[in-house]
Design a protein around this motif. Structure first.
Motif, PDB file in Angstrom:
ATOM      1  N   ARG A  53       0.823  -1.202   0.000  1.00 44.69           N
ATOM      2  CA  ARG A  53       0.000   0.000   0.000  1.00 44.69           C
ATOM      3  C   ARG A  53       0.866   1.265   0.000  1.00 44.69           C
ATOM      4  O   ARG A  53       0.523   2.273  -0.606  1.00 44.69           O
ATOM      5  CB  ARG A  53      -0.882  -0.027   1.254  1.00 44.69           C
ATOM      6  CG  ARG A  53      -1.794   1.144   1.426  1.00 44.69           C
ATOM      7  CD  ARG A  53      -2.495   1.037   2.783  1.00 44.69           C
ATOM      8  NE  ARG A  53      -3.302   2.206   3.032  1.00 44.69           N
ATOM      9  CZ  ARG A  53      -4.560   2.345   2.656  1.00 44.69           C
ATOM     10  NH1 ARG A  53      -5.154   1.375   2.014  1.00 44.69           N
ATOM     11  NH2 ARG A  53      -5.219   3.455   2.910  1.00 44.69           N
ATOM     12  N   ASP A  60       1.593   6.930   1.103  1.00 48.42           N
ATOM     13  CA  ASP A  60       0.168   6.584   1.127  1.00 48.42           C
ATOM     14  C   ASP A  60      -0.243   5.946  -0.192  1.00 48.42           C
ATOM     15  O   ASP A  60       0.513   5.954  -1.166  1.00 48.42           O
ATOM     16  CB  ASP A  60      -0.702   7.809   1.460  1.00 48.42           C
ATOM     17  CG  ASP A  60      -0.606   8.872   0.398  1.00 48.42           C
ATOM     18  OD1 ASP A  60      -1.024   8.608  -0.738  1.00 48.42           O
ATOM     19  OD2 ASP A  60      -0.069   9.962   0.700  1.00 48.42           O
ATOM     20  N   LEU A  61      -1.456   5.413  -0.162  1.00 48.09           N
ATOM     21  CA  LEU A  61      -2.016   4.680  -1.296  1.00 48.09           C
ATOM     22  C   LEU A  61      -1.909   5.477  -2.602  1.00 48.09           C
ATOM     23  O   LEU A  61      -1.530   4.945  -3.647  1.00 48.09           O
ATOM     24  CB  LEU A  61      -3.492   4.435  -0.955  1.00 48.09           C
ATOM     25  CG  LEU A  61      -4.370   3.699  -1.917  1.00 48.09           C
ATOM     26  CD1 LEU A  61      -4.008   2.235  -1.883  1.00 48.09           C
ATOM     27  CD2 LEU A  61      -5.839   3.854  -1.515  1.00 48.09           C
ATOM     28  N   THR A  62      -2.213   6.760  -2.526  1.00 42.65           N
ATOM     29  CA  THR A  62      -2.281   7.567  -3.742  1.00 42.65           C
ATOM     30  C   THR A  62      -0.893   7.868  -4.302  1.00 42.65           C
ATOM     31  O   THR A  62      -0.678   7.733  -5.510  1.00 42.65           O
ATOM     32  CB  THR A  62      -3.038   8.886  -3.455  1.00 42.65           C
ATOM     33  OG1 THR A  62      -4.259   8.554  -2.796  1.00 42.65           O
ATOM     34  CG2 THR A  62      -3.345   9.633  -4.735  1.00 42.65           C
TER      35      THR A  62
ATOM     36  N   SER B 288      -6.271   3.479  -9.240  1.00 40.75           N
ATOM     37  CA  SER B 288      -5.821   3.453  -7.854  1.00 40.75           C
ATOM     38  C   SER B 288      -5.112   4.739  -7.422  1.00 40.75           C
ATOM     39  O   SER B 288      -4.962   4.997  -6.236  1.00 40.75           O
ATOM     40  CB  SER B 288      -4.925   2.239  -7.612  1.00 40.75           C
ATOM     41  OG  SER B 288      -3.934   2.201  -8.615  1.00 40.75           O
ATOM     42  N   LYS B 291      -8.360  10.508  -7.084  1.00 47.75           N
ATOM     43  CA  LYS B 291      -8.994  11.093  -5.891  1.00 47.75           C
ATOM     44  C   LYS B 291     -10.214  10.249  -5.512  1.00 47.75           C
ATOM     45  O   LYS B 291     -10.456   9.962  -4.343  1.00 47.75           O
ATOM     46  CB  LYS B 291      -9.416  12.519  -6.256  1.00 47.75           C
ATOM     47  CG  LYS B 291     -10.143  13.285  -5.195  1.00 47.75           C
ATOM     48  CD  LYS B 291     -10.271  14.755  -5.629  1.00 47.75           C
ATOM     49  CE  LYS B 291     -11.395  15.468  -4.907  1.00 47.75           C
ATOM     50  NZ  LYS B 291     -12.669  15.470  -5.597  1.00 47.75           N
ATOM     51  N   ARG B 294      -9.277   6.969  -3.757  1.00 44.44           N
ATOM     52  CA  ARG B 294      -8.789   7.259  -2.411  1.00 44.44           C
ATOM     53  C   ARG B 294      -9.956   7.532  -1.461  1.00 44.44           C
ATOM     54  O   ARG B 294     -10.025   7.006  -0.351  1.00 44.44           O
ATOM     55  CB  ARG B 294      -7.836   8.462  -2.478  1.00 44.44           C
ATOM     56  CG  ARG B 294      -7.283   8.897  -1.151  1.00 44.44           C
ATOM     57  CD  ARG B 294      -6.410   7.782  -0.564  1.00 44.44           C
ATOM     58  NE  ARG B 294      -5.895   8.159   0.730  1.00 44.44           N
ATOM     59  CZ  ARG B 294      -4.771   8.844   0.912  1.00 44.44           C
ATOM     60  NH1 ARG B 294      -4.060   9.223  -0.138  1.00 44.44           N
ATOM     61  NH2 ARG B 294      -4.362   9.149   2.121  1.00 44.44           N
ATOM     62  N   GLU B 295     -10.885   8.357  -1.927  1.00 48.03           N
ATOM     63  CA  GLU B 295     -12.008   8.703  -1.051  1.00 48.03           C
ATOM     64  C   GLU B 295     -12.906   7.492  -0.787  1.00 48.03           C
ATOM     65  O   GLU B 295     -13.357   7.275   0.334  1.00 48.03           O
ATOM     66  CB  GLU B 295     -12.811   9.854  -1.672  1.00 48.03           C
ATOM     67  CG  GLU B 295     -12.024  11.155  -1.598  1.00 48.03           C
ATOM     68  CD  GLU B 295     -12.655  12.297  -2.392  1.00 48.03           C
ATOM     69  OE1 GLU B 295     -12.135  13.413  -2.284  1.00 48.03           O
ATOM     70  OE2 GLU B 295     -13.643  12.060  -3.125  1.00 48.03           O
ATOM     71  N   THR B 297     -12.041   4.339  -0.731  1.00 48.17           N
ATOM     72  CA  THR B 297     -11.415   3.399   0.208  1.00 48.17           C
ATOM     73  C   THR B 297     -11.356   4.006   1.609  1.00 48.17           C
ATOM     74  O   THR B 297     -11.640   3.326   2.592  1.00 48.17           O
ATOM     75  CB  THR B 297      -9.996   2.978  -0.226  1.00 48.17           C
ATOM     76  OG1 THR B 297      -9.259   4.133  -0.556  1.00 48.17           O
ATOM     77  CG2 THR B 297     -10.010   2.066  -1.411  1.00 48.17           C
ATOM     78  N   ASP B 298     -10.998   5.299   1.691  1.00 47.51           N
ATOM     79  CA  ASP B 298     -10.920   5.922   3.022  1.00 47.51           C
ATOM     80  C   ASP B 298     -12.259   5.857   3.747  1.00 47.51           C
ATOM     81  O   ASP B 298     -12.318   5.721   4.965  1.00 47.51           O
ATOM     82  CB  ASP B 298     -10.478   7.386   2.911  1.00 47.51           C
ATOM     83  CG  ASP B 298      -8.966   7.496   2.677  1.00 47.51           C
ATOM     84  OD1 ASP B 298      -8.292   6.444   2.711  1.00 47.51           O
ATOM     85  OD2 ASP B 298      -8.477   8.622   2.459  1.00 47.51           O
TER      86      ASP B 298
END
Lengths: 425, 425
Positions: A53, A60-62, B288, B291, B294-295, B297-298
């Protein structure tokens, strides 16, 4: 054609370079191999996802994903698999070779560096894994394990194995239970990470046209002078004295029948190939006994196939059938096995199985990921063999040996997942 | 024989395009040093071709006929093709999609013999009431297996929610009732209408020599008459049928499929530039590194099963986002909002450039695998595209062009959400 170069970094840590200029991609991977254990399996499994990850450099993931995108769609593949009584945590990185980029980017060197960062230099907060990352990946792994129930074919196979191997590590499954995954803490992961790197048997690979030194030089500083166990043995049990029958029901349209058998494990090269081929003649191809007779002649099912795991001494036959045909299918499958055990194996059937197995081995030569999986599997043997060497062994397998090996197959468990009707809108 | 050589300056690969006198188009893509060959013989005939005009007659066939024909073509008067392939060791299979029926084999030896079997299979239909009736059990089981597959059910429910009349909304295999109506006469009718060499394609990739392929074709292929069949597609309204559809199934984790009906889809195929553009935009928007991902998954709304894809063919075109999640409505609602924003504002420049590289890398990688090459060649050919063009289009595309295409082709209000929920306990 590939040139294989395998060397030991220290006892229990091997590096295999598959140099091959035919491919447009490169692949680097690290497989950490440990005995399956219900206490350690969940943390090891979760670790694979947490490590890929992020890392200290791409925290971070991004940022990690964007780094991979900028490397022309390079990808990280975390995987957790089970081979006999061992859990294998693999992190692979793959991307296109530098010469195919449109702006002369250096993809392969960056990928090798990235994989080392992921393994050895993860993102840590106060000396342990980040709570938020752990919880995110925990949720996702739990959901993934829950969703295994959605795939009824594999669910039925897993249930059969759980009954058969109830008191063996094999029944733990590749990740352990979802309840145990849900209980893990960042500290558990940190401990698992340290232990894995320091004690797991390690198989490292660099495949493609790039100089393998790029990856090798990154791995050596961490692994050199850290010898570890090279144990590769798994439990092989005899069949239960009485066939166990387990049945579940579910609101599905098609029932699943899984028949579990115990067989021998042969440790010699010839014996392991011959044993594997016994499963192939029985139900490994569209001209196998099960496909031709149970599917085609009796029209009982869409699939009916056999797979024999030599290293675990297990044979599983699985089939999708109409609920009221389960008994008939079971009888049909048993009959085909008995026929083989009684010596009914024509020259055509044997030749077809040999050709099919030969084709399967040879086609591995045309894929980097298949070559990697092949040599990883071979690392469980005393002397790893190439696909070409396995082909020549398959060629030499004798009919009488297959029949003798088929007579070692003993029924152990019958698991059926009975459908009680599907579709509710 | 006249070849047209299609060459990619970017990868150095090339393939031969040959218009054989029999009417067949042949694409041969040699891969130097490869040990295996993959051959795909495809008919531009899929499940959506269920109504057509030939020789002035309009014919409607039962749902699932193209798929049934695929199964039955494996049998000829002198036995089934699997038993013939058993003598060459080739691994053979076939598939039916919405638009195409493909017959394929992969081999590492005896290519010529396997290709002859493939050609004979295509040219020797043999359907009797008995052989047709026999297949009902097997295909019935295949249909039931798909009825238990939550992903497939979700997709078919989605297409039913998007399309009023286009046959894309009916299952490729049909259902138990529709396949019961299939007769030898219907199969011959379809065969004679669509299995015309002018409407077919042969792709050979891997270890392949165009001259060898041609000498076999010269000997085996019978010249075809003109292809005159016209598929009839009913008028399809612009709007979707409904915005929501749901089914309950025995699953542990719910899932969603959120689909958008593309604006041009009811009239024409997206052009090559649009197809490449959509791949890049989707990667930048939902990949992946995005934005959105990411949002999602978060917030705990998606896991690694999240995916997105575009499918397009004659008279249809959809973009689908899907995933397993305990909060399917929330996940889909979030994506829907993001799609509205995408149509208004496009994607950011930095993500666009990274996605371009990623899509370019994926396009380069296709040519590492003979099977991917053959599939890509066939898909491109039947949709009027050229395989190597996608790399050029991708490398030269600008952000402004891409954002314009997406605004033009995607209507955020023309969607349907398909949800699979667990049975109530």
């Amino acid at each position: 054609m590939s040139e294989i170069n395998r060397r030991e970094i220290c006892e229990g840590v091997s590096f295999t370079a598959v140099s091959d200029s035919r491919f447009k991609r490169e692949r680097i991977s690290a497989s950490l191999i440990v005995p399956l254990n219900k206490d350690t399996a969940p943390a090891n499994a979760l670790l694979a996802n947490v490590l890929t990850r992020s890392c200290r450099e791409y925290p971070d993931l991004t940022t990690m994903a964007r780094k991979l995108n900028s490397l022309y769609g390079a990808a990280l593949y975390p995987s957790v698999t089970r081979r006999a009584d061992y859990q294998i945590i693999t992190i692979a990185a793959s991307g296109i070779a530098d010469r195919y980029t449109y702006d002369n980017s250096l993809v392969s060197a960056e990928l090798a560096r990235l994989l080392c960062s992921i393994l050895f230099d993860p993102k840590l907060v106060d000396g342990t894994f980040c709570t938020e990352d752990t919880e995110q990946e925990q949720r996702q792994l739990v959901e993934e394990l829950e969703a295994e129930f959605n795939d009824k074919r594999n669910y039925a196979i897993d249930q059969c194995v759980k009954v058969m191997c109830a008191d063996e590590p094999y029944a733990i499954g590749r990740c352990g239970t979802k309840e145990d995954v849900a209980r893990l803490t960042p500290d558990d992961l940190f401990a698992a990470w340290k232990k894995l790197l320091d004690t797991a048997r390690v198989e490292l690979f660099m495949l493609g046209s790039t100089d393998p030194a790029q990856a090798y030089d990154g791995f050596v500083p961490y692994f050199k002078d850290k010898p570890r166990s090279t144990d590769k043995k798994s439990i092989v049990r005899a069949a239960a004295p009485q066939v166990r029958r387990v049945e579940e029901t579910d609101q599905i349209s098609q029932s699943k029948l899984v028949m579990g058998y115990r067989c021998v494990r042969r440790d010699d090269d010839y014996g392991s190939v011959a044993n594997y081929m016994t499963g192939v003649v029985l139900g490994g191809t569209p001209i196998s006994k099960l496909f031709v007779n149970v599917r085609e002649k009796q029209s009982l099912c869409y699939y009916c196939s056999a797979s024999l795991a030599n290293n675990k001494g297990l044979l599983l036959i699985d089939s999708g059938v109409e609920t009221d045909q389960i008994e008939k299918a079971e009888k049909g499958i048993s009959e085909q096995l008995s026929l083989l055990q009684n010596g009914e194996l024509s020259d055509e059937e044997l030749t077809a199985a040999k050709l099919s197995v030969k084709n399967m081995y040879m086609s591995k030569l045309d894929s980097l990921s298949s070559l990697q999986s092949h040599y990883l599997a071979e690392s469980f043997h005393e002397k790893p063999l190439s696909p070409e060497e396995l082909c020549s062994i398959a060629e030499s397998v004798k009919k009488e040996d297959i029949i003798a090996l088929s007579n070692e197959i003993k029924q152990d468990t019958v698991f059926s997942l009975k459908g009680t009707g599907g579709e509710e809108s | 024989m006249n070849y047209t050589i299609r060459k990619s300056d970017r990868t150095g690969d090339q393939y031969y395009e040959i218009h054989h006198p029999s009417g067949l188009t042949v694409l041969v893509y040699p891969k130097e040093g490869f040990t295996s060959t993959y051959a795909l013989f495809a008919a531009n005939f899929g499940s959506i071709c269920n109504r057509f005009v030939r020789d002035g007659r309009e014919i409607t066939v039962p749902d699932g006929t193209a798929h049934y024909l695929e199964h039955k073509l494996f049998e000829s008067e002198d036995g089934d093709a699997f038993s013939k392939y058993a003598k060459t060791g080739a691994s053979a299979n076939a598939f039916t999609s919405f638009d195409m029926t493909g017959y394929l084999f992969q081999c590492s030896d005896k290519f010529a013999e396997s290709l002859e079997i493939l050609i004979d299979l295509i040219q020797s239909p043999y359907f009797t009431p008995e052989t047709v009736a026999k297949e009902q059990g097997i295909i019935g089981q295949e249909i039931k297996m798909y009825q238990d597959n939550p992903d497939w059910c979700a997709l078919m429910n989605l297409l039913g929610g998007l399309y009023h009349n286009h046959p894309i909304h009916t299952d490729i295999a049909g259902d138990i009732q529709s396949i019961a109506q299939i007769t030898p006469e219907i199969l011959y009718e379809c065969y004679n209408s669509y299995y015309n060499l002018h409407n077919m394609l042969l792709c050979v990739a891997g270890k392949a020599d165009p001259d060898e392929v041609l000498s076999i074709l010269d000997e085996k292929l019978k010249p075809a008459g003109p292809f005159t069949t016209e598929t009839i597609f009913p008028e399809e309204p612009y709007e979707v049928v409904k915005h929501y559809v749901e089914q309950k199934m025995p699953v542990a984790v719910p899932s969603f499929h959120l689909g958008f009906k593309l604006t041009k889809s009811t009239t024409e195929l997206p052009d090559p530039k649009e197809v490449s553009t959509i791949s890049i935009i989707l990667d930048a928007f939902a990949g992946s590194g995005s934005k959105l991902y990411r949002e999602l998954t978060d917030k705990g709304l998606v896991n690694a099963s999240f995916s997105y894809d575009m499918s397009e063919g004659v008279g249809y075109g959809v973009i689908v986002f899907s995933g397993e999640t305990h909060k399917p409505d929330e996940a889909a609602g979030y994506i829907l909002q993001a799609v509205r924003e995408l149509c208004r504002e496009g994607v950011p420049a930095d993500l666009f450039e990274e996605a371009k590289r990623s899509v370019y890398g994926q396009a380069v990688s296709v040519s590492d695998h003979p099977s991917s090459i053959a599939s890509a060649l066939a898909n491109c050919f039947f949709t009027g595209r050229e395989m190597f063009d996608s790399m050029d289009v991708t490398a030269s595309l600008t952000l402004e062009e891409a954002n314009e295409v997406i605004r033009h082709i995607l209507d955020p209000d023309n969607y349907c959400l398909s949800v699979i929920r667990p049975l109530e306990t």
